[in-house]
Design a protein around this motif. Sequence first.
Motif, PDB file in Angstrom:
ATOM      1  N   ILE A   1       0.827  -1.206   0.000  1.00 37.84           N
ATOM      2  CA  ILE A   1       0.000   0.000   0.000  1.00 37.84           C
ATOM      3  C   ILE A   1       0.859   1.253   0.000  1.00 37.84           C
ATOM      4  CG2 ILE A   1      -1.458   1.358   1.579  1.00 37.84           C
ATOM      5  CD1 ILE A   1      -3.229  -1.051   1.845  1.00 37.84           C
ATOM      6  N   GLU A   2       1.896   1.259   0.798  1.00 42.65           N
ATOM      7  CA  GLU A   2       2.787   2.430   0.824  1.00 42.65           C
ATOM      8  C   GLU A   2       3.455   2.634  -0.536  1.00 42.65           C
ATOM      9  OE1 GLU A   2       6.625   4.207   3.314  1.00 42.65           O
ATOM     10  OE2 GLU A   2       5.686   2.307   3.916  1.00 42.65           O
ATOM     11  N   LYS A   3       3.918   1.556  -1.128  1.00 40.95           N
ATOM     12  CA  LYS A   3       4.610   1.646  -2.418  1.00 40.95           C
ATOM     13  C   LYS A   3       3.672   2.122  -3.528  1.00 40.95           C
ATOM     14  CE  LYS A   3       7.287  -1.240  -5.672  1.00 40.95           C
ATOM     15  NZ  LYS A   3       6.467  -0.949  -6.868  1.00 40.95           N
ATOM     16  N   ILE A   4       2.500   1.512  -3.645  1.00 42.21           N
ATOM     17  CA  ILE A   4       1.575   1.856  -4.717  1.00 42.21           C
ATOM     18  C   ILE A   4       0.975   3.247  -4.505  1.00 42.21           C
ATOM     19  CG2 ILE A   4      -0.542   1.190  -5.915  1.00 42.21           C
ATOM     20  CD1 ILE A   4       1.902  -0.601  -6.458  1.00 42.21           C
ATOM     21  N   ALA A   5       0.717   3.621  -3.256  1.00 39.00           N
ATOM     22  CA  ALA A   5       0.196   4.965  -2.978  1.00 39.00           C
ATOM     23  C   ALA A   5       1.181   6.031  -3.466  1.00 39.00           C
ATOM     24  CB  ALA A   5      -0.074   5.125  -1.491  1.00 39.00           C
ATOM     25  N   ASN A   6       2.463   5.795  -3.256  1.00 35.55           N
ATOM     26  CA  ASN A   6       3.474   6.742  -3.741  1.00 35.55           C
ATOM     27  C   ASN A   6       3.504   6.782  -5.265  1.00 35.55           C
ATOM     28  OD1 ASN A   6       4.328   7.523  -1.180  1.00 35.55           O
ATOM     29  ND2 ASN A   6       5.854   5.897  -1.044  1.00 35.55           N
ATOM     30  N   GLU A   7       3.433   5.616  -5.892  1.00 31.25           N
ATOM     31  CA  GLU A   7       3.482   5.571  -7.352  1.00 31.25           C
ATOM     32  C   GLU A   7       2.251   6.200  -7.982  1.00 31.25           C
ATOM     33  OE1 GLU A   7       4.036   1.500  -8.426  1.00 31.25           O
ATOM     34  OE2 GLU A   7       6.107   1.416  -7.677  1.00 31.25           O
ATOM     35  N   MET A   8       1.078   6.021  -7.356  1.00 28.69           N
ATOM     36  CA  MET A   8      -0.172   6.547  -7.897  1.00 28.69           C
ATOM     37  C   MET A   8      -0.481   7.957  -7.393  1.00 28.69           C
ATOM     38  SD  MET A   8      -2.552   3.104  -7.635  1.00 28.69           S
ATOM     39  CE  MET A   8      -4.053   4.061  -7.834  1.00 28.69           C
ATOM     40  N   ASN A   9       0.348   8.459  -6.487  1.00 30.20           N
ATOM     41  CA  ASN A   9       0.124   9.774  -5.887  1.00 30.20           C
ATOM     42  C   ASN A   9      -1.251   9.841  -5.214  1.00 30.20           C
ATOM     43  OD1 ASN A   9       0.787  12.425  -5.178  1.00 30.20           O
ATOM     44  ND2 ASN A   9      -0.118  13.263  -7.050  1.00 30.20           N
ATOM     45  N   VAL A  10      -1.504   8.859  -4.360  1.00 33.96           N
ATOM     46  CA  VAL A  10      -2.777   8.763  -3.648  1.00 33.96           C
ATOM     47  C   VAL A  10      -2.554   9.026  -2.158  1.00 33.96           C
ATOM     48  CG1 VAL A  10      -4.593   7.165  -2.909  1.00 33.96           C
ATOM     49  CG2 VAL A  10      -3.797   7.128  -5.269  1.00 33.96           C
ATOM     50  N   ASN A  11      -3.369   9.886  -1.591  1.00 33.53           N
ATOM     51  CA  ASN A  11      -3.352  10.078  -0.149  1.00 33.53           C
ATOM     52  C   ASN A  11      -4.140   8.961   0.521  1.00 33.53           C
ATOM     53  OD1 ASN A  11      -1.923  12.546  -0.217  1.00 33.53           O
ATOM     54  ND2 ASN A  11      -3.811  13.666  -0.667  1.00 33.53           N
ATOM     55  N   TYR A  12      -3.609   8.432   1.607  1.00 31.50           N
ATOM     56  CA  TYR A  12      -4.343   7.396   2.331  1.00 31.50           C
ATOM     57  C   TYR A  12      -4.121   7.552   3.823  1.00 31.50           C
ATOM     58  CZ  TYR A  12      -0.063   4.632   3.138  1.00 31.50           C
ATOM     59  OH  TYR A  12       1.171   4.199   3.555  1.00 31.50           O
ATOM     60  N   GLU A  13      -5.132   7.122   4.556  1.00 29.53           N
ATOM     61  CA  GLU A  13      -5.058   7.152   6.013  1.00 29.53           C
ATOM     62  C   GLU A  13      -5.072   5.724   6.535  1.00 29.53           C
ATOM     63  OE1 GLU A  13      -7.529   8.635  10.000  1.00 29.53           O
ATOM     64  OE2 GLU A  13      -8.384   8.930   7.996  1.00 29.53           O
ATOM     65  N   VAL A  14      -4.266   5.453   7.533  1.00 31.44           N
ATOM     66  CA  VAL A  14      -4.288   4.169   8.221  1.00 31.44           C
ATOM     67  C   VAL A  14      -5.090   4.336   9.504  1.00 31.44           C
ATOM     68  CG1 VAL A  14      -2.921   2.352   9.308  1.00 31.44           C
ATOM     69  CG2 VAL A  14      -2.040   3.530   7.276  1.00 31.44           C
ATOM     70  N   VAL A  15      -6.172   3.564   9.634  1.00 31.26           N
ATOM     71  CA  VAL A  15      -6.964   3.587  10.870  1.00 31.26           C
ATOM     72  C   VAL A  15      -6.831   2.222  11.538  1.00 31.26           C
ATOM     73  CG1 VAL A  15      -8.562   5.328  10.010  1.00 31.26           C
ATOM     74  CG2 VAL A  15      -9.102   2.909   9.704  1.00 31.26           C
ATOM     75  N   ARG A  16      -6.915   2.212  12.838  1.00 31.87           N
ATOM     76  CA  ARG A  16      -6.656   0.986  13.585  1.00 31.87           C
ATOM     77  C   ARG A  16      -7.952   0.348  14.080  1.00 31.87           C
ATOM     78  NH1 ARG A  16      -2.159  -1.295  16.292  1.00 31.87           N
ATOM     79  NH2 ARG A  16      -2.775  -3.463  16.636  1.00 31.87           N
ATOM     80  N   ALA A  17      -8.097  -0.931  13.811  1.00 28.63           N
ATOM     81  CA  ALA A  17      -9.158  -1.744  14.403  1.00 28.63           C
ATOM     82  C   ALA A  17      -8.479  -2.697  15.385  1.00 28.63           C
ATOM     83  CB  ALA A  17      -9.897  -2.530  13.324  1.00 28.63           C
ATOM     84  N   PRO A  18      -8.835  -2.679  16.663  1.00 29.62           N
ATOM     85  CA  PRO A  18      -8.075  -3.404  17.690  1.00 29.62           C
ATOM     86  C   PRO A  18      -8.356  -4.911  17.720  1.00 29.62           C
ATOM     87  CG  PRO A  18      -9.914  -2.276  18.706  1.00 29.62           C
ATOM     88  CD  PRO A  18      -9.929  -1.886  17.256  1.00 29.62           C
ATOM     89  N   VAL A  19      -8.139  -5.564  16.588  1.00 27.70           N
ATOM     90  CA  VAL A  19      -8.375  -7.011  16.531  1.00 27.70           C
ATOM     91  C   VAL A  19      -7.328  -7.754  17.351  1.00 27.70           C
ATOM     92  CG1 VAL A  19      -8.466  -9.029  15.017  1.00 27.70           C
ATOM     93  CG2 VAL A  19      -9.526  -6.873  14.293  1.00 27.70           C
ATOM     94  N   LYS A  20      -6.065  -7.418  17.164  1.00 29.26           N
ATOM     95  CA  LYS A  20      -5.007  -8.117  17.884  1.00 29.26           C
ATOM     96  C   LYS A  20      -5.191  -7.988  19.387  1.00 29.26           C
ATOM     97  CE  LYS A  20       0.011  -8.551  18.344  1.00 29.26           C
ATOM     98  NZ  LYS A  20       1.346  -8.045  17.924  1.00 29.26           N
ATOM     99  N   GLU A  21      -5.546  -6.796  19.851  1.00 31.59           N
ATOM    100  CA  GLU A  21      -5.699  -6.549  21.274  1.00 31.59           C
ATOM    101  C   GLU A  21      -6.832  -7.375  21.885  1.00 31.59           C
ATOM    102  OE1 GLU A  21      -3.912  -2.846  19.402  1.00 31.59           O
ATOM    103  OE2 GLU A  21      -5.353  -4.416  18.889  1.00 31.59           O
ATOM    104  N   ASN A  22      -7.816  -7.751  21.054  1.00 30.14           N
ATOM    105  CA  ASN A  22      -8.986  -8.468  21.575  1.00 30.14           C
ATOM    106  C   ASN A  22      -8.874  -9.984  21.473  1.00 30.14           C
ATOM    107  OD1 ASN A  22     -11.555  -6.699  22.345  1.00 30.14           O
ATOM    108  ND2 ASN A  22     -10.383  -5.592  20.793  1.00 30.14           N
TER     109      ASN A  22
END
Length: 428
Positions: free
Chosen positions: A267-288
Amino acid sequence: MLTVIVRSKRDADALRNMIKNYRSDWGIEVETLKGKRGTDVIDAVKELVSDNKFYLVLLGREEADVIKELSDSTPPNVIVHGIRKKRIRNTRLSELNWELEVAKSQPRLWIEWSGDTPFIAKKYVRGEPGTDVFLGWGLWWKTLGLGEPSHKGFLVKKSADGVHTVIAGGRAVALTEITDNRIPQTVLLGEVRGFELKEFANLSRNVIRSFVRGTAKLFEGCEKAIVPWSGGKDSTAALLIAKEYCDEVEAIYVDTGVDMGLNKYYIEKIANEMNVNYEVVRAPVKENIMELGFPSRDNRWCTGLKIKALEDAIKRRGKVKVVVGDRDAESISRSRRWFEREWEGVAEVLAPLKLWSGAMVLAYLLSENVLPNPLYALGFYRLGCYVCPFLRAYERKLLREVRAAKIGADEDLLNQFLGRHEGYDLGM
């Protein structure tokens, strides 16, 4: 986005009655050919169609002599389907509903061959709901027992019953059974010859571009779009189409804490190549997981956490359209959704890829010079969490044996998850 064309007013009345009973939430348009017959049908259809949406032409057995010619003479965004009954209006509503589903699935079987290389080309076929066509390459060769890993691809017709057909040069060359708790069982029927994926994409480009243009009507007035981006091929293709038609596009990646590490890299690589802004949001699956245990097929508590994180992120953005990578071939429930629907209290959802096959999606990415997620080359069909209850036995085997698949994983947690399935996967 989709108009269904039938021959006469009485046929249209029958179709609208079916839609009222089975597809009442669909914003489907119905047009008629004003009773035209024979070769006049071809000219009448051509007068009705444009290139910015999709059309399904449903004809009865009375018009069987023009169906193939009509299919051959119209662009790829026009899907021609002949039902089994003599006339549309003489068909039971339940059967007509089924015929609509068959017609929608037709493009997934549009495969022609240039020597050893398949490509997507419009042809008249009877669709098969529940089927899909996808490409394997990389470790897929070894996973299915077809040969040593290779950068070259091979084509698979995926069936709902789990028995899939590997096709080369237009002929079945292997049958493979893929089930949840057993390594794939493959029977070779001939030689599996690989092909260059880029050549497949280049040969398929005309049909793919027609399908992209066919989504234009869906995106009319799209000022701002949000794309839930998993890193898989479908959501990446949805992102590409949204960028083509919407004024502003942003992606949201939901990180569960147990995601396959290569997803984040991709995602980081393709977002840079496509010039796309993206946000990472956290869902606490691991914690649960410690409190609730690993998610299971009967208790997918993780899904609620992921949806909640995504909903909250979308609501913060105000009025937007949400563009998703849903395809009809993925499940019956998705095939029954319309191209646009309301996500109550959140946003309007657009699904431009509904009629596409997995092979079409890959052709689109490659033709736009977007490399697919490397997890596909490692042999994964489903991308996401390494503790997903829907991972199949061969994918869990990859997590045990392929080092790159474990990048970023909590190895203690991964080992606990794999240990729960070890007896099943080893046939004990």
